[in-house]
Write a protein that holds these residues in place. Structure first.
Motif, PDB file in Angstrom:
ATOM      1  N   ARG A 109       0.793  -1.228   0.000  1.00 40.22           N
ATOM      2  CA  ARG A 109       0.000   0.000   0.000  1.00 40.22           C
ATOM      3  C   ARG A 109       0.829   1.282   0.000  1.00 40.22           C
ATOM      4  O   ARG A 109       0.317   2.345   0.315  1.00 40.22           O
ATOM      5  CB  ARG A 109      -0.932   0.029   1.231  1.00 40.22           C
ATOM      6  N   ASN A 110       2.125   1.160  -0.285  1.00 40.76           N
ATOM      7  CA  ASN A 110       2.972   2.362  -0.343  1.00 40.76           C
ATOM      8  C   ASN A 110       3.037   3.085   1.012  1.00 40.76           C
ATOM      9  O   ASN A 110       3.027   4.301   1.094  1.00 40.76           O
ATOM     10  CB  ASN A 110       2.419   3.306  -1.431  1.00 40.76           C
ATOM     11  N   ILE A 111       3.039   2.293   2.098  1.00 41.58           N
ATOM     12  CA  ILE A 111       3.105   2.855   3.453  1.00 41.58           C
ATOM     13  C   ILE A 111       4.275   2.196   4.181  1.00 41.58           C
ATOM     14  O   ILE A 111       4.437   0.974   4.122  1.00 41.58           O
ATOM     15  CB  ILE A 111       1.785   2.575   4.230  1.00 41.58           C
ATOM     16  N   ASP A 112       5.092   2.994   4.854  1.00 42.43           N
ATOM     17  CA  ASP A 112       6.196   2.429   5.643  1.00 42.43           C
ATOM     18  C   ASP A 112       5.650   1.818   6.931  1.00 42.43           C
ATOM     19  O   ASP A 112       4.826   2.435   7.607  1.00 42.43           O
ATOM     20  CB  ASP A 112       7.219   3.515   6.012  1.00 42.43           C
ATOM     21  N   ALA A 113       6.128   0.622   7.260  1.00 36.97           N
ATOM     22  CA  ALA A 113       5.687  -0.028   8.496  1.00 36.97           C
ATOM     23  C   ALA A 113       6.816   0.007   9.520  1.00 36.97           C
ATOM     24  O   ALA A 113       7.968  -0.265   9.190  1.00 36.97           O
ATOM     25  CB  ALA A 113       5.307  -1.472   8.213  1.00 36.97           C
ATOM     26  N   LEU A 114       6.478   0.372  10.750  1.00 33.83           N
ATOM     27  CA  LEU A 114       7.438   0.375  11.851  1.00 33.83           C
ATOM     28  C   LEU A 114       6.794  -0.365  13.020  1.00 33.83           C
ATOM     29  O   LEU A 114       5.576  -0.439  13.118  1.00 33.83           O
ATOM     30  CB  LEU A 114       7.804   1.810  12.265  1.00 33.83           C
ATOM     31  N   LEU A 115       7.616  -0.910  13.895  1.00 34.47           N
ATOM     32  CA  LEU A 115       7.097  -1.723  14.994  1.00 34.47           C
ATOM     33  C   LEU A 115       7.314  -1.036  16.336  1.00 34.47           C
ATOM     34  O   LEU A 115       8.390  -0.478  16.587  1.00 34.47           O
ATOM     35  CB  LEU A 115       7.809  -3.081  15.008  1.00 34.47           C
ATOM     36  N   ILE A 116       6.290  -1.073  17.181  1.00 32.51           N
ATOM     37  CA  ILE A 116       6.420  -0.550  18.543  1.00 32.51           C
ATOM     38  C   ILE A 116       6.157  -1.694  19.514  1.00 32.51           C
ATOM     39  O   ILE A 116       5.048  -2.244  19.565  1.00 32.51           O
ATOM     40  CB  ILE A 116       5.404   0.583  18.835  1.00 32.51           C
ATOM     41  N   TYR A 117       7.204  -2.057  20.255  1.00 32.08           N
ATOM     42  CA  TYR A 117       7.043  -3.062  21.304  1.00 32.08           C
ATOM     43  C   TYR A 117       6.775  -2.301  22.591  1.00 32.08           C
ATOM     44  O   TYR A 117       7.691  -1.742  23.198  1.00 32.08           O
ATOM     45  CB  TYR A 117       8.314  -3.914  21.389  1.00 32.08           C
ATOM     46  N   ASN A 118       5.494  -2.215  22.956  1.00 28.70           N
ATOM     47  CA  ASN A 118       5.097  -1.440  24.134  1.00 28.70           C
ATOM     48  C   ASN A 118       5.190  -2.315  25.390  1.00 28.70           C
ATOM     49  O   ASN A 118       5.282  -3.529  25.288  1.00 28.70           O
ATOM     50  CB  ASN A 118       3.663  -0.907  23.943  1.00 28.70           C
ATOM     51  N   LYS A 119       5.131  -1.655  26.543  1.00 26.77           N
ATOM     52  CA  LYS A 119       5.277  -2.345  27.843  1.00 26.77           C
ATOM     53  C   LYS A 119       6.609  -3.090  27.873  1.00 26.77           C
ATOM     54  O   LYS A 119       6.721  -4.209  28.395  1.00 26.77           O
ATOM     55  CB  LYS A 119       4.111  -3.318  28.083  1.00 26.77           C
ATOM     56  N   ALA A 120       7.643  -2.467  27.273  1.00 25.43           N
ATOM     57  CA  ALA A 120       8.958  -3.105  27.157  1.00 25.43           C
ATOM     58  C   ALA A 120       9.658  -3.221  28.508  1.00 25.43           C
ATOM     59  O   ALA A 120      10.736  -3.810  28.606  1.00 25.43           O
ATOM     60  CB  ALA A 120       9.836  -2.328  26.170  1.00 25.43           C
ATOM     61  N   ASP A 121       9.037  -2.649  29.544  1.00 22.43           N
ATOM     62  CA  ASP A 121       9.595  -2.782  30.896  1.00 22.43           C
ATOM     63  C   ASP A 121       9.268  -4.158  31.496  1.00 22.43           C
ATOM     64  O   ASP A 121       9.834  -4.562  32.499  1.00 22.43           O
ATOM     65  CB  ASP A 121       9.033  -1.668  31.805  1.00 22.43           C
ATOM     66  N   LEU A 122       8.338  -4.896  30.853  1.00 22.08           N
ATOM     67  CA  LEU A 122       7.967  -6.224  31.355  1.00 22.08           C
ATOM     68  C   LEU A 122       8.944  -7.280  30.834  1.00 22.08           C
ATOM     69  O   LEU A 122       9.654  -7.069  29.864  1.00 22.08           O
ATOM     70  CB  LEU A 122       6.543  -6.586  30.891  1.00 22.08           C
ATOM     71  N   MET A 123       8.953  -8.422  31.474  1.00 24.78           N
ATOM     72  CA  MET A 123       9.823  -9.531  31.070  1.00 24.78           C
ATOM     73  C   MET A 123       9.465 -10.007  29.656  1.00 24.78           C
ATOM     74  O   MET A 123       8.296 -10.085  29.298  1.00 24.78           O
ATOM     75  CB  MET A 123       9.646 -10.709  32.033  1.00 24.78           C
ATOM     76  N   THR A 124      10.491 -10.323  28.864  1.00 28.92           N
ATOM     77  CA  THR A 124      10.269 -10.791  27.496  1.00 28.92           C
ATOM     78  C   THR A 124      10.769 -12.219  27.350  1.00 28.92           C
ATOM     79  O   THR A 124      11.855 -12.540  27.830  1.00 28.92           O
ATOM     80  CB  THR A 124      11.033  -9.890  26.499  1.00 28.92           C
ATOM     81  N   SER A 125       9.985 -13.065  26.647  1.00 31.27           N
ATOM     82  CA  SER A 125      10.415 -14.457  26.452  1.00 31.27           C
ATOM     83  C   SER A 125      11.413 -14.555  25.307  1.00 31.27           C
ATOM     84  O   SER A 125      11.503 -13.661  24.454  1.00 31.27           O
ATOM     85  CB  SER A 125       9.194 -15.326  26.135  1.00 31.27           C
ATOM     86  N   THR A 126      12.141 -15.653  25.285  1.00 30.07           N
ATOM     87  CA  THR A 126      13.126 -15.893  24.210  1.00 30.07           C
ATOM     88  C   THR A 126      12.415 -15.965  22.859  1.00 30.07           C
ATOM     89  O   THR A 126      12.917 -15.473  21.854  1.00 30.07           O
ATOM     90  CB  THR A 126      13.873 -17.229  24.461  1.00 30.07           C
ATOM     91  N   ARG A 127      11.231 -16.575  22.843  1.00 30.13           N
ATOM     92  CA  ARG A 127      10.472 -16.704  21.583  1.00 30.13           C
ATOM     93  C   ARG A 127      10.197 -15.326  20.995  1.00 30.13           C
ATOM     94  O   ARG A 127      10.409 -15.088  19.805  1.00 30.13           O
ATOM     95  CB  ARG A 127       9.150 -17.437  21.836  1.00 30.13           C
ATOM     96  N   ILE A 128       9.749 -14.397  21.848  1.00 28.82           N
ATOM     97  CA  ILE A 128       9.443 -13.039  21.368  1.00 28.82           C
ATOM     98  C   ILE A 128      10.716 -12.370  20.867  1.00 28.82           C
ATOM     99  O   ILE A 128      10.735 -11.767  19.793  1.00 28.82           O
ATOM    100  CB  ILE A 128       8.748 -12.204  22.473  1.00 28.82           C
ATOM    101  N   GLU A 129      11.810 -12.506  21.630  1.00 31.24           N
ATOM    102  CA  GLU A 129      13.079 -11.883  21.215  1.00 31.24           C
ATOM    103  C   GLU A 129      13.541 -12.421  19.857  1.00 31.24           C
ATOM    104  O   GLU A 129      14.043 -11.675  19.025  1.00 31.24           O
ATOM    105  CB  GLU A 129      14.172 -12.087  22.282  1.00 31.24           C
ATOM    106  N   ASN A 130      13.354 -13.720  19.638  1.00 30.05           N
ATOM    107  CA  ASN A 130      13.738 -14.328  18.342  1.00 30.05           C
ATOM    108  C   ASN A 130      12.916 -13.746  17.202  1.00 30.05           C
ATOM    109  O   ASN A 130      13.441 -13.464  16.118  1.00 30.05           O
ATOM    110  CB  ASN A 130      13.565 -15.852  18.380  1.00 30.05           C
ATOM    111  N   GLU A 131      11.610 -13.573  17.446  1.00 30.06           N
ATOM    112  CA  GLU A 131      10.740 -12.989  16.415  1.00 30.06           C
ATOM    113  C   GLU A 131      11.142 -11.534  16.140  1.00 30.06           C
ATOM    114  O   GLU A 131      11.193 -11.107  14.981  1.00 30.06           O
ATOM    115  CB  GLU A 131       9.265 -13.043  16.856  1.00 30.06           C
ATOM    116  N   LEU A 132      11.432 -10.767  17.194  1.00 29.94           N
ATOM    117  CA  LEU A 132      11.831  -9.365  17.026  1.00 29.94           C
ATOM    118  C   LEU A 132      13.126  -9.281  16.219  1.00 29.94           C
ATOM    119  O   LEU A 132      13.295  -8.393  15.382  1.00 29.94           O
ATOM    120  CB  LEU A 132      12.018  -8.678  18.382  1.00 29.94           C
ATOM    121  N   ASP A 133      14.003 -10.238  16.469  1.00 30.40           N
ATOM    122  CA  ASP A 133      15.277 -10.303  15.743  1.00 30.40           C
ATOM    123  C   ASP A 133      15.021 -10.529  14.249  1.00 30.40           C
ATOM    124  O   ASP A 133      15.649  -9.904  13.393  1.00 30.40           O
ATOM    125  CB  ASP A 133      16.119 -11.447  16.342  1.00 30.40           C
ATOM    126  N   THR A 134      14.063 -11.395  13.929  1.00 34.37           N
ATOM    127  CA  THR A 134      13.698 -11.662  12.526  1.00 34.37           C
ATOM    128  C   THR A 134      13.245 -10.373  11.842  1.00 34.37           C
ATOM    129  O   THR A 134      13.675 -10.053  10.737  1.00 34.37           O
ATOM    130  CB  THR A 134      12.563 -12.718  12.451  1.00 34.37           C
TER     131      THR A 134
END
Length: 290
Positions: A109-134
């Motif tokens: 759609r000719n729109i730039d996409a950016l990601l916001i990981y909110n509540k980043a002060d909470l504990m993050t699982s390895t699975r989520i970190e792996n996806e964010l890395d991707t």
């Protein structure tokens, strides 16, 4: 000859449309045959009475975000968006299928996409970190923020400057608290629009454009969680997965579905570990959903 004014659509309110003309909000109707306008649209209008106008012309859009409407029809949510920020958090849970759906739409759609990981002060699982890395390896910008602790808000403000932006994401991820952190006088502005348009309380489903204090605009749309894959073909869905793009022309067949087809270059890339298996599985799920 009646003078034509340039305006910016701020909100679509039931029967009326709030349009900003020279820093003043005018309540407008549209000419009968005009297609549906949306927040972010640029228009030409005539003034018919003090504070009232009629939209005569819809100017060309460089992007449009739609959501499903009755039957197979779609309805515009917002126009001329430069950036969509996909907001997600560990709580309620990280819906990566929904994130991939938003990203696929942006790619087409000719729109730039950016990601916001909110509540980043909470504990993050390895699975989520792996996806964010991707995602970051694919070139998507990631902001780790906490609206609660004001963490990462300054960097986010800089990214919003001089652009028309919109936040999307499932409910409960903190889009409202982020919006309020960025627009401290949001309720005041909302009430002003409501008073001018005589709609009493502002309708919660209407997308509304707000000017940000440091420049740029944010379209706040409570209904944006439901913009679906409306209007995308199967080929466009595949193109919407950024890492597939280099392989699409290498498939043996032009109409390759990237499921069980012979000579599929995308599947080979998945098998070789070049494309994330998890993302590929979500592509298959979205394909079924269509």
């Amino acid at each position: 000859m009646t003078e034509l004014y340039s305006g910016l659509v701020i909100s679509h309110l039931g029967q009326g449309i709030a349009v900003e003309v020279n820093n003043e909000i005018i309540l407008c109707q549209t000419r009968r045959k005009l297609e549906t306008v949306a927040a972010g649209d640029k228009v030409k209008l005539i003034i018919v009475a003090p504070g009232q106008g009629r939209i005569e012309e819809l100017l060309p859009r460089h992007s449009l975000l739609e959501r499903p409407n009755k039957g197979k029809k779609t309805r515009p949510v917002a126009a001329n968006i430069d950036q969509i920020f996909v907001v997600f958090a560990t709580e309620p849970y990280c819906d990566f299928l929904l994130i991939d759906q938003y990203l696929a739409i942006c790619e087409n759609r000719n729109i730039d996409a950016l990601l916001i990981y909110n509540k980043a002060d909470l504990m993050t699982s390895t699975r989520i970190e792996n996806e964010l890395d991707t995602y970051t390896k694919l070139g998507y910008r990631l902001f780790r923020v906490s609206a609660l602790d004001n963490m990462g808000i300054e960097q986010l403000k800089q990214a919003l400057t001089n652009k028309i932006n919109i936040f999307s994401g499932q409910s409960g991820v903190g889009k409202s608290s982020l919006t309020n952190a960025l627009i401290p006088d949001k309720n005041l502005k909302t009430n002003t629009v409501s008073e001018i348009t005589k709609h009493g309380r502002h309708t919660t489903t209407a997308a509304t454009l707000y000017h940000l204090p440091d420049g740029g605009d944010l379209i706040d749309s409570p209904g944006v969680a439901i913009f679906g894959l409306a209007g995308l073909s199967e080929g466009q869905l595949a193109y919407g997965f950024r890492e597939f793009q280099a392989y699409l022309d290498q498939c043996q067949f032009n109409d390759c579905s990237h499921v069980q087809d012979k000579g599929c270059a995308v599947r080979v890339a998945v098998e070789n570990g070049v494309i994330s298996e998890a993302r590929y599985q979500r592509f298959l799920k979205l394909r079924e959903k269509m």
